[in-house]
Design a protein around this motif. Structure first.
Motif, PDB file in Angstrom:
ATOM      1  N   ARG A 122       7.916  55.469  42.687  1.00  0.00           N
ATOM      2  CA  ARG A 122       9.637  55.737  42.205  1.00  0.00           C
ATOM      3  C   ARG A 122      10.069  56.966  41.868  1.00  0.00           C
ATOM      4  O   ARG A 122      11.800  57.134  41.852  1.00  0.00           O
ATOM      5  CB  ARG A 122       9.282  54.886  41.042  1.00  0.00           C
ATOM      6  N   HIS A 123       9.696  57.442  42.106  1.00  0.00           N
ATOM      7  CA  HIS A 123       9.922  59.188  41.614  1.00  0.00           C
ATOM      8  C   HIS A 123       9.897  60.003  42.957  1.00  0.00           C
ATOM      9  O   HIS A 123      10.707  61.606  43.054  1.00  0.00           O
ATOM     10  CB  HIS A 123       8.427  59.390  41.022  1.00  0.00           C
ATOM     11  N   LEU A 124       9.500  59.302  43.970  1.00  0.00           N
ATOM     12  CA  LEU A 124      10.217  60.485  45.543  1.00  0.00           C
ATOM     13  C   LEU A 124      11.026  59.764  46.392  1.00  0.00           C
ATOM     14  O   LEU A 124      11.552  59.177  45.714  1.00  0.00           O
ATOM     15  CB  LEU A 124       9.369  59.946  46.820  1.00  0.00           C
ATOM     16  N   SER A 125      11.654  61.089  46.989  1.00  0.00           N
ATOM     17  CA  SER A 125      12.333  61.156  47.526  1.00  0.00           C
ATOM     18  C   SER A 125      12.544  61.065  49.244  1.00  0.00           C
ATOM     19  O   SER A 125      13.466  60.939  49.832  1.00  0.00           O
ATOM     20  CB  SER A 125      13.770  62.184  47.974  1.00  0.00           C
ATOM     21  N   VAL A 126      11.259  61.231  49.615  1.00  0.00           N
ATOM     22  CA  VAL A 126      10.564  61.243  50.809  1.00  0.00           C
ATOM     23  C   VAL A 126       9.821  59.865  51.151  1.00  0.00           C
ATOM     24  O   VAL A 126       9.091  60.060  50.054  1.00  0.00           O
ATOM     25  CB  VAL A 126       9.751  62.733  51.084  1.00  0.00           C
ATOM     26  N   PRO A 127       9.444  59.228  52.278  1.00  0.00           N
ATOM     27  CA  PRO A 127       8.803  59.388  52.570  1.00  0.00           C
ATOM     28  C   PRO A 127       7.077  59.217  51.992  1.00  0.00           C
ATOM     29  O   PRO A 127       6.615  60.151  51.523  1.00  0.00           O
ATOM     30  CB  PRO A 127       8.208  58.293  53.855  1.00  0.00           C
ATOM     31  N   LEU A 128       6.476  57.671  51.677  1.00  0.00           N
ATOM     32  CA  LEU A 128       5.261  57.690  51.312  1.00  0.00           C
ATOM     33  C   LEU A 128       4.059  57.184  52.037  1.00  0.00           C
ATOM     34  O   LEU A 128       4.691  56.409  53.207  1.00  0.00           O
ATOM     35  CB  LEU A 128       4.343  57.662  49.920  1.00  0.00           C
ATOM     36  N   CYS A 129       3.290  57.566  53.013  1.00  0.00           N
ATOM     37  CA  CYS A 129       2.241  56.755  53.348  1.00  0.00           C
ATOM     38  C   CYS A 129       0.548  56.371  52.921  1.00  0.00           C
ATOM     39  O   CYS A 129       0.320  57.582  51.624  1.00  0.00           O
ATOM     40  CB  CYS A 129       1.474  58.317  54.475  1.00  0.00           C
ATOM     41  N   VAL A 130       0.695  55.855  52.600  1.00  0.00           N
ATOM     42  CA  VAL A 130      -1.061  55.018  51.498  1.00  0.00           C
ATOM     43  C   VAL A 130      -1.699  55.536  52.744  1.00  0.00           C
ATOM     44  O   VAL A 130      -2.035  55.425  53.418  1.00  0.00           O
ATOM     45  CB  VAL A 130      -1.029  53.174  50.970  1.00  0.00           C
ATOM     46  N   TYR A 131      -2.663  56.525  51.739  1.00  0.00           N
ATOM     47  CA  TYR A 131      -4.089  57.284  52.661  1.00  0.00           C
ATOM     48  C   TYR A 131      -5.702  56.385  51.353  1.00  0.00           C
ATOM     49  O   TYR A 131      -5.858  56.302  50.904  1.00  0.00           O
ATOM     50  CB  TYR A 131      -4.435  58.526  51.868  1.00  0.00           C
ATOM     51  N   ASP A 132      -5.974  54.922  52.674  1.00  0.00           N
ATOM     52  CA  ASP A 132      -6.611  54.951  52.556  1.00  0.00           C
ATOM     53  C   ASP A 132      -8.079  55.451  53.024  1.00  0.00           C
ATOM     54  O   ASP A 132      -8.768  55.161  54.086  1.00  0.00           O
ATOM     55  CB  ASP A 132      -6.359  52.998  52.922  1.00  0.00           C
ATOM     56  N   ASN A 133      -9.124  55.984  52.467  1.00  0.00           N
ATOM     57  CA  ASN A 133     -10.401  56.098  52.999  1.00  0.00           C
ATOM     58  C   ASN A 133     -11.469  56.199  51.539  1.00  0.00           C
ATOM     59  O   ASN A 133     -11.834  57.120  50.952  1.00  0.00           O
ATOM     60  CB  ASN A 133      -9.870  58.087  52.405  1.00  0.00           C
ATOM     61  N   PRO A 134     -12.280  55.278  51.898  1.00  0.00           N
ATOM     62  CA  PRO A 134     -12.913  54.737  50.716  1.00  0.00           C
ATOM     63  C   PRO A 134     -14.648  55.723  50.648  1.00  0.00           C
ATOM     64  O   PRO A 134     -14.808  55.939  50.040  1.00  0.00           O
ATOM     65  CB  PRO A 134     -13.316  53.293  51.456  1.00  0.00           C
ATOM     66  N   ARG A 135     -14.577  56.553  50.964  1.00  0.00           N
ATOM     67  CA  ARG A 135     -15.808  57.392  51.743  1.00  0.00           C
ATOM     68  C   ARG A 135     -14.960  58.540  50.841  1.00  0.00           C
ATOM     69  O   ARG A 135     -15.777  59.121  49.794  1.00  0.00           O
ATOM     70  CB  ARG A 135     -15.896  58.414  53.098  1.00  0.00           C
ATOM     71  N   THR A 136     -14.430  58.527  50.447  1.00  0.00           N
ATOM     72  CA  THR A 136     -14.069  60.335  49.817  1.00  0.00           C
ATOM     73  C   THR A 136     -13.817  59.453  48.338  1.00  0.00           C
ATOM     74  O   THR A 136     -13.610  60.335  47.375  1.00  0.00           O
ATOM     75  CB  THR A 136     -12.896  61.633  50.181  1.00  0.00           C
ATOM     76  N   THR A 137     -12.612  58.595  48.555  1.00  0.00           N
ATOM     77  CA  THR A 137     -12.037  57.965  47.041  1.00  0.00           C
ATOM     78  C   THR A 137     -13.022  56.869  46.344  1.00  0.00           C
ATOM     79  O   THR A 137     -12.431  56.501  45.282  1.00  0.00           O
ATOM     80  CB  THR A 137     -10.784  57.505  47.581  1.00  0.00           C
ATOM     81  N   ARG A 138     -13.722  56.561  46.985  1.00  0.00           N
ATOM     82  CA  ARG A 138     -14.414  55.263  46.525  1.00  0.00           C
ATOM     83  C   ARG A 138     -13.596  54.522  45.928  1.00  0.00           C
ATOM     84  O   ARG A 138     -14.805  53.436  45.142  1.00  0.00           O
ATOM     85  CB  ARG A 138     -15.947  55.656  45.824  1.00  0.00           C
ATOM     86  N   PHE A 139     -12.507  54.201  46.914  1.00  0.00           N
ATOM     87  CA  PHE A 139     -11.605  52.501  45.851  1.00  0.00           C
ATOM     88  C   PHE A 139     -11.595  52.088  47.424  1.00  0.00           C
ATOM     89  O   PHE A 139     -11.367  52.604  48.654  1.00  0.00           O
ATOM     90  CB  PHE A 139     -10.373  53.063  45.778  1.00  0.00           C
ATOM     91  N   ALA A 140     -11.822  50.762  47.295  1.00  0.00           N
ATOM     92  CA  ALA A 140     -11.814  49.664  48.447  1.00  0.00           C
ATOM     93  C   ALA A 140     -10.458  49.111  48.866  1.00  0.00           C
ATOM     94  O   ALA A 140      -9.950  48.023  47.154  1.00  0.00           O
ATOM     95  CB  ALA A 140     -13.279  48.903  49.099  1.00  0.00           C
TER      96      ALA A 140
END
Lengths: 294, 294
Positions: A122-140
């Protein structure tokens, strides 16, 4: 913006400060090779280790050196407040897109991650890419969550951690995900050894660490895949197998750092402590390959 | 300093800034109950989500309110440079000890973690507690590494993530670790449901989240264990089973936050986004228990 080769350079340090000269030289190489986009402050760019001013300055420098190649900037942080500040900084510095991973210290729930993307998008005026990296974020991420987030404003791409090794399975995987996402979403593959496989399976873009070091070699793979020459794309990728093995063994940031140090593109103190580059003896074994690429 | 009950309070926020009044009131409760030490800026204290100034100010406030109870401060950060700065800040603010976890974004190697502790411990003039918390750091200590780090200057305690559930196995575990460590090392248990079990197995100290909310109830457990009354220590701990279940289900920081909000000790916006407290309906189920404890 989210097609072809997106090259992710290191952010070289020297004695614990950003080596702006070395960084600018890396960006120059990427711009000269005409990569399709440059992803600064990704995991390879040490974003989580740099402070706000270091990150602001890095985006500014990249945009200045990129000769019009669009720059995407990593804005991930543990706290939503900081993500929003980094988004502002990146946009002001001229980033054409932002990359956001659900970085965690306390493991996050699906609802927390969705709320993070909702608030930031909601806060952005440029496109966003979702970064799916479970090795570093530990989020699946599950596919259902990917689909919900893809409906948010500004969300235009997803950077996957890889695709299945088997070509048929990879295609099934990419098609299944695409069916869940809005048409405008661009699917990207990372995990460099799977770059060729991902593009051949239908990914739109290769988010590439090695592309940040050897853009020409990676562009050859991308062009072969885009031209439908699967045999050539996979052969070119297979020729880089010793590098993929190094990435696998040490993590791509340590391997990329060791290569950049060996090539003379980065000081030996180029990674933020406590991280250390892969040991140089291992790099010596692939010297002929690096000489040919460099 | 590293014995008995070490109480780990929340760092309450209100609308994204530290709620100093609420924090001071939490510290007052701990000082009045005469806990043996106070661990500020632990995982429950949201250390990884606060900036340097917020952390400096939090330690300063805690020391001021603690009425002579020794304060240990978390100094973990992703980058060694920042750990060293936080160590300086904590010492200047009057911390009697520091707590250091090998926080990671890129998964760390044993050598990187050892080098981090070596560099930080050389830099310190107060004792250091090694914070072993694989759930949040994603680093798994081996006993050999614990033993090497324990030989470093200033290293005086280790905060374990738990002990085996079985009493005999717990004792074997603590004795095996103690045999590897210098005599001066104090072994601490965390994971609150295992506090009583850990003390009965021979741990010197219980690093306790619930101790940061209900110090008197936790001190009762500690005193029973120290007096050798295993039956009473385990019974008192078992009476808190609904709280341990909440900790297990939501992570202790979200559960502790929900309890503090329910007790009126913290604003509903008390955790740093993207973290959200456990849902309040669940808290209502344990209202009688909380009323008795509070």
């Amino acid at each position: 913006m989210f097609t072809g080769l997106s090259a992710f350079p290191l952010t070289p340090l020297i004695q614990d400060t950003v080596d702006e000269k070395a960084f600018a030289a890396l960006i120059d190489r990427l711009a000269a090779a005409e990569v399709h986009s440059i992803g600064v402050l990704g995991s390879t760019g040490s974003y989580m280790y740099l402070d706000r001013e270091e990150r602001r300055r890095t985006v500014e420098l990249a945009v200045r050196q990129a000769q019009g190649v669009p720059v995407m900037a990593g804005i991930g942080a543990l706290r939503t407040r900081d993500v929003l500040r980094l988004a502002d900084d990146a946009q002001r510095a001229g980033a054409a897109a932002v990359l956001l991973a659900p970085v965690s210290y306390q493991p996050l729930t699906d609802e927390e991650v969705y709320a993070l993307y909702a608030q930031v998008s909601r806060h952005l005026s440029v496109p966003l890419c979702v970064y799916d990296n479970p090795r570093t974020t530990r989020f699946a991420f599950g596919d259902e969550l990917h689909a919900r987030i893809a409906e948010l404003p500004q969300v235009r791409s997803v950077k996957l951690p890889g695709v299945p090794d088997d070509a048929a399975q990879a295609r099934v995987r990419v098609e299944a995900l695409r069916a869940l996402l809005p048409d405008a979403m661009r699917i990207g593959v990372s995990g460099d050894r799977l770059g060729a496989a991902g593009l051949l399976a239908g990914c739109d873009v290769w988010y590439s660490v090695l592309g940040g070091l050897f853009p020409t070699a990676c562009l050859d793979i991308v062009r072969s895949a885009q031209a439908g020459d699967a045999e050539k794309a996979l052969r070119l990728s297979a020729e880089l197998a010793p590098i993929w093995a190094l990435f696998e063994r040490h993590g791509s940031v340590r391997a990329a750092a060791a290569i950049a140090i060996r090539q003379g593109w980065m000081d030996a103190s180029g990674l933020p402590l406590p991280l250390k580059p892969a040991a140089l003896p291992e790099i010596r074994h692939i010297a002929p390959l690096l000489d040919r690429l460099g």
